[in-house]
Every structure is written in C-alpha cells, then in structure tokens.
Design an enzyme around this catalytic site. Structure first.
Site, PDB file in Angstrom:
ATOM      1  CG  HIS A 131      -1.884   1.023   1.350  1.00 59.65           C
ATOM      2  ND1 HIS A 131      -1.603   2.253   1.910  1.00 59.65           N
ATOM      3  CD2 HIS A 131      -3.184   1.071   0.973  1.00 59.65           C
ATOM      4  CE1 HIS A 131      -2.687   3.010   1.880  1.00 59.65           C
ATOM      5  NE2 HIS A 131      -3.662   2.313   1.310  1.00 59.65           N
TER       6      HIS A 131
ATOM      7  CD  GLU B 290      -6.634   2.179  -1.066  1.00 56.01           C
ATOM      8  OE1 GLU B 290      -7.354   3.147  -1.270  1.00 56.01           O
ATOM      9  OE2 GLU B 290      -6.368   1.762   0.071  1.00 56.01           O
TER      10      GLU B 290
ATOM     11  CB  CYS C  33      -3.421   9.978   0.650  1.00 58.69           C
ATOM     12  SG  CYS C  33      -4.861  10.687   1.438  1.00 58.69           S
TER      13      CYS C  33
ATOM     14  CB  CYS D  96      -7.890   9.366   3.331  1.00 58.49           C
ATOM     15  SG  CYS D  96      -7.960   8.492   1.752  1.00 58.49           S
TER      16      CYS D  96
HETATM   17  O1  FUB Z   1      -6.539   3.472   5.279  1.00 58.53           O
HETATM   18  C1  FUB Z   1      -6.619   4.877   5.447  1.00 58.53           C
HETATM   19  C2  FUB Z   1      -6.582   5.555   4.110  1.00 58.53           C
HETATM   20  O2  FUB Z   1      -7.679   5.142   3.319  1.00 58.53           O
HETATM   21  C3  FUB Z   1      -5.378   5.183   3.276  1.00 58.53           C
HETATM   22  O3  FUB Z   1      -4.242   5.932   3.555  1.00 58.53           O
HETATM   23  C4  FUB Z   1      -5.883   5.389   1.906  1.00 58.53           C
HETATM   24  O4  FUB Z   1      -5.103   4.748   0.940  1.00 58.53           O
HETATM   25  C5  FUB Z   1      -7.287   4.848   1.996  1.00 58.53           C
HETATM   26  O5  FUB Z   1      -7.263   3.474   1.854  1.00 58.53           O
HETATM   27 ZN    ZN Z   2      -6.396   9.481   0.303  1.00 58.83          ZN
END
Ligand code: FUB
Ligand code: ZN
Length: 629
Positions: free
Chosen positions: A255, A307, A325, A392
C-alpha cells in the site's frame, strides 16, 4: 520591505537534530500559482470541508463516543476521526499564516474550539480515543491492529495537536493527544499499526514537547515492524510493510500511502537520533521508488485493488491509482530527506509531485477532488467528486496546501537555500545575523526568478538556489552581471557580503520538451509525454478536433507554448502536431497474422494543458503519454 513574524510549521527539528538543512519559518507566499491555490484552500476548501465533515457524520460519531448524541454510527470505516484531524491541522496551519480576515478567523476558531471540546469530552478517562471502537466495537481495543487504524488515527490527532500548539500556543488539544500517545504506550505491548502514520507523528510530538518517550515509542514501532507479526491477510505482509524490517528492506512494497508515511517516520527518527541504518534504508527505498515505481507526475501506486505499488516498471496509465494521499506522503518524505541530506534530488521530486500528481487532486474551484490520479482516461470519465465515503484525500490536500510555505526554503549554517521558487518573502536568522529577501516570479509558468535582498548583515553568507534536474539551460546574474559560480550537485551557491538592494536573477529555460519512458515500461512503449519546466502536460479530448485515441504525435514537429490567461484560471498551453490515424478495419476480430492496416492522415494541432488542471471542465478523455506510431 516588510519582514513578517516567523510562523511555525511542520518538522520543527529538535536542537540536536542530525540535519544538513533546517526548515525556514519566516516564509510568506505572496503571489503566483501556489498563492492562488492556497487562497482557494482558505476561502473554499477548508470551510466547505467543515460542512462535509458535518454531513458525513464525523462530529456525530464523536458525540456518540462522548455520550452526547443518540443514533447509529455513521460509516463503516474505522478511521473517520482522522478526516477531522487532518482538517484541524489544516486550520491550524492556515491560522498560523495570519492571512485570514477577522470575521472568518472567528468562525474558524469557533469550529476548532468546538472540535477540541468535543474530543476532550469523547476521550475516555484512561486516554483512549477513537470514536469507531468506542461506539461500535468497545471490547476490541488494540486487537485488530491490521485494519483498526487506531494508531493511524492517533497519529493524525497528534499532528493536528502539534500544529494547533504551534499556531496558537494553546495546549488543550496537545493534552488530549499526549494522553492518547501515553495510553497507546501503556497498552500496545509488542504491537504496531497496520497503517503507519503514528511514527512520523510521534517524532513531531517529541519535537513539540521535548519528551523522549514519544521518540522512543516511534522507534519502537519501527523496530517491531517487519517480522510478519500482523496477519498476512488477503494482500500479504508486504501490503503493510511487515515482511522485512525497514532497515533491511530494499524495495518499496504494498500500500503506497502506508509505505510513504512509514518512510517519513523513518526519516524523522533518523533526523532526531542519527541512526545511520535508518538513513541508509530511507535512501535505498527512495531510490527503488524513483527508479521504477513512480509515475511521471510523481504519482505512486499502480494497483486499485490494494492501493499498492506494482512490480518494477509496472506503471499503467489508465489504471494508475496514484492516490492523492500518496503524493502528499511522498512530499512529506521528500522534505525530510532533503533536510536530512541536503541533496537536491529530493527537492526535484518534491517539486514534480507538488505541481503534478498532488495538485491534480483538487479542482480549481477547491471543492471537488480526485482520489486516484490516472495518466489516461477514456471517454466520459472520471468526474471529480465533492467528498468520499473514504475521505482521506480532501482534508489531506487542505493540510498540505495550508502548510506549503514550509516546503520551499531551508537554511544551513552558511545561509539560505531556495529549493522551490515561489513568490514570497523569506526571513531567517543566520549565525551571521538576520537576513531577509523577496522573491518575485511567476514560476512555474515562466522562467524568470528575481531575488531581492531586503535585509543583510556585515558578514558574508551564502544564497543557494536549486537548478532543477529538468533545467538543461539556465542563466544566473547578480546585479546584472553573470554569476561566475557553477551549480554543484543541483545547487548554485553564491557566497558574498550581501547588501540591501542586491538582486539575483535566475532564468531556468523552459522550452516545451518531449520525454520518453523507460523501455521496460510495457504500457508506454512507443509513446512520448510533453513537459515544460516542472509541469507535466496532458491532452484533453475537449481541446482536440479529433478523437483522442486516433491522434498520433509527430515527434519531429516543433512544440510551441502559449500564454492563456483565459484558460483554466490562467495557464500556459503547449501546442504539438499530430496526424489523424484512420484504421482500415476489414476484419471483425482486431487480431491477426499481420497488423490491421492504418493510414496517417492530415496533420492537426494538438493542444496540451498542464496535467494538474485536467478534469476541471467536466469529465472526458485525457492522455499524458501520446503514441508516436
Ligand atoms: O486506510 C486509510 C486511508 O484510506 C489510506 O491511507 C488510503 O489509501 C485509503 O485506503
Ligand atoms: Zn487518500
């Protein structure tokens, strides 16, 4: 020239920090692209964000935890509190810049006061605070470390609290965050969070409070990770970077946001402890990141399902995830690496990510967002979204834009470095004495950067300017005379006894250029991209006279640039030449022993706009990489 009082931002290094550079607090952005985007952030995004948080139930959920509301918990995600924390952090940085009109400041401060009171009320007597687990799964605290996001939320709370105390001097939110951190330290045992974030935050808490235990806890989390102690679950241990200790890992995995926040924490712990194994790891992983897993835009993450990063050179354009993000986390990591090492390459990546893969995440209007930032879109999509169930990205954009003045300049014992070129006023206290300068520029639109010394000292000091890696041609003048010094490793250093009124002019030639992909990127073979200065360009269907997919770039035709004050809030476009491809589609099945024959027809103009501006005129097809055959 007015010298603004210093404001405090993120990464306020401790006194013994192992940093080559230190951040500059006295930076005020006065004009240009970032100024405009920050104004929209202040005028639209942040107030609108409050409305969205109310609508999405973030406050309601905390009221349930505080016992002051009834009803069901809103949303099934456990990390809704973190959206509010990022928004609070954004407000703190915005308020610390001192640019908000009085009435708006009163409104913002009222919202913040209410939120701090609510968080104080929601916090359990033992220090625990996360509305989801208090309301929905009260008997499961610190059990679901893989997916629970309890420490992730705590990290964002800590960052908000540190920003709040730095902006206002008030310690009420910091007290809440410190109790959370101490409760975690008491309860967590050998555990750590499936989503890194608390590591970098705890180092900031250490910087804000001076309490060694917070730094020790951050290091404890780095040490604990990497022994496959989290459940592998459906994506494997690599997903949460638990397959190898970070000190020995040699590839970024899993991730993307998790990996990048973890690396920001690694850099932070290095900065405050000087443990070289951590710096080595951060440099090694950064190299893997940029060598084969970063999109041209600075975007990160090739997979939607998890992701996550793909394999090396797996960088498909249309299904690029490149979460907003992840770009933000990358910028945070780059800043820390720049401070730790003084190497210009980190500022180069920071710039690329900032002006491309990050800025694309928010609309020009400031109230619609992209979560994923692909490099190609087909007909009809995607549309920017007002808010997300998993929200997020929007408040993350807000906090980065609100603190952007802290990502532009740095100082060392010899002087001031401008590693980004943004119109503004920069003031700093050097060992030689206080100095101040003003930068006038319309960068990244135009190549000319003028620096005027507004305050100096009798002793010599060094003005250092980054000559970006993309800038193959530059000119530097001091008071009208060519500068004799040459850039070394990306830095042009001018050391002298500066006088008030001295003027430096740096011209970074910005001809539009064609960029080729690495030959191992399957998805891009035979394609080229248009860039100009630090900006990546794209073509949007609505600017072209023909179907985008049938346009073939002529790589030998000249590229021309055009000022377009009327377009997308004022921009510079690039015009290329393409040939219209027609396909003799004689067979119903598109495959066969010989290629389907195609004919390249007449030449047409292809208009490219900066990638970060795409998707502001409704959904439609878009391409960064253009086929040449
Ligand atoms: O899991 C928290 C946030 O939600 C992550 O940083 C993003 O990628 C999304 O999955
Ligand atoms: Zn995000």
């Amino acid at each position: 020239m007015s010298v603004h009082p210093p404001t405090s931002g993120p990464v306020q290094l401790g006194p013994g920090a192992h940093a080559v550079l230190r951040p500059v607090d006295g930076a005020v952005i006065t004009g240009g692209l970032l100024y405009e985007r920050r104004r929209t952030n202040a005028d639209v995004s942040i107030p609108d964000g409050h409305t969205r948080l109310v609508e999405a139930g973030n406050f309601h959920n905390l009221r349930l935890a505080a016992g002051t509301a009834d009803g069901a918990y809103r949303n099934t995600l456990p990390f809704l509190d973190s959206d509010l924390y990022k928004w609070l952090e954004a407000v703190a940085w915005l308020r610390s810049a001192g640019t908000v009109p009085a009435a708006e400041a009163t409104r913002l401060d009222g919202w913040v006061d209410d939120a701090v009171a609510l968080l104080t009320a929601a916090q359990q007597p033992d220090g625990y605070l996360q509305s989801y687990f208090q309301v929905v799964r009260p008997d499961e605290h610190f059990i679901d470390l893989e997916w629970g996001h309890e420490l992730y939320c705590a990290g964002h709370l800590i960052q908000a609290a540190v920003a709040h105390v730095r902006a206002t001097g008030r310690t009420d939110l910091l007290a809440v965050a410190t109790r959370v951190a101490d409760h975690i330290a008491d309860r967590i045992g050998p555990g750590f969070c499936g989503h890194p974030e608390i590591e970098t935050a705890l180092v900031e808490l250490y910087r804000a409070t001076g309490a060694d235990r917070h730094l020790a806890l951050a290091r404890q989390f780095l040490d604990a990770r990497g022994h496959r102690s989290l459940r592998a679950d459906r994506f494997g241990s690599e997903y949460w970077q638990d397959h190898l200790p970070v000190r020995t890992a040699d590839a970024v995995t899993g991730h993307a946001v998790r990996q990048l926040y973890l690396l920001a924490g690694v850099a932070d712990v290095y900065l405050e402890t000087g443990e070289t194994a951590l710096l080595d790891a951060a440099e090694r992983l950064w190299t893997d990141l940029v060598t084969s897993k970063t999109y041209l835009t600075g975007g990160l993450g090739a997979h939607h399902t998890d992701e996550a990063f793909g394999e090396a050179y797996e960088l498909p354009s249309e299904r690029a995830y490149a979460e907003t993000c992840a770009a933000i986390a990358s910028i945070q990591f780059s800043l820390r690496m720049l401070l730790a090492t003084g190497r210009a390459k980190y500022a180069d990546l920071l710039e690329r990510t900032l002006y491309n893969g990050f800025l694309s995440g928010v609309s020009l209007s400031g109230d619609h967002y992209f979560y994923a930032n692909p490099l190609r879109a087909g007909d009809g999509g995607p549309a920017r979204t007002r808010w997300f169930t998993c929200a997020c990205c929007p408040p993350n954009v807000m906090r980065l834009l609100a603190s952007a003045q802290h990502y532009l300049a740095a100082q060392d014992e010899n002087g001031l470095l401008l590693h980004q070129f943004v119109a503004g006023e920069y003031a700093v206290s050097l060992a030689a004495g206080p100095i101040a300068l003003r930068v006038e520029t319309d960068y990244p639109w135009h190549e000319e950067i003028n620096i005027h010394i507004g305050q100096s000292t009798d002793r010599p000091w060094t003005l250092t300017l980054r000559v970006p890696a993309w800038a193959t041609e530059y000119r530097a003048h001091l008071n009208g005379e060519p500068v004799a010094e040459q850039p070394v490793d990306g830095w042009l250093r001018i050391n002298r006894r500066w006088s008030v009124g001295d003027a430096v002019r740096l011209d970074l030639a910005m001809p539009a250029r064609l960029t080729a992909p690495h030959p191992r990127v399957d998805a891009l073979r035979g394609s080229l991209a248009i860039e100009r200065g630090p900006l990546v360009y794209c073509v949007e269907a609505l600017d072209q006279p023909h179907t985008l997919d049938d346009l073939v770039l002529d790589p030998d035709a000249p590229l021309t640039t055009g000022n377009r004050p009327d377009l997308l809030g004022g921009s510079v476009t690039v015009t290329a030449t393409a040939r219209v491809r027609t396909t003799e589609q004689e067979r119903w099945w598109p495959y066969g022993p010989t290629p389907v024959s195609t004919v390249l027809g007449k030449a047409v103009r292809l208009t490219a706009v900066p990638y970060h501006l795409w998707g502001n005129r409704g959904p439609g097809a878009m391409r960064v990489w253009l086929p040449t055959s």
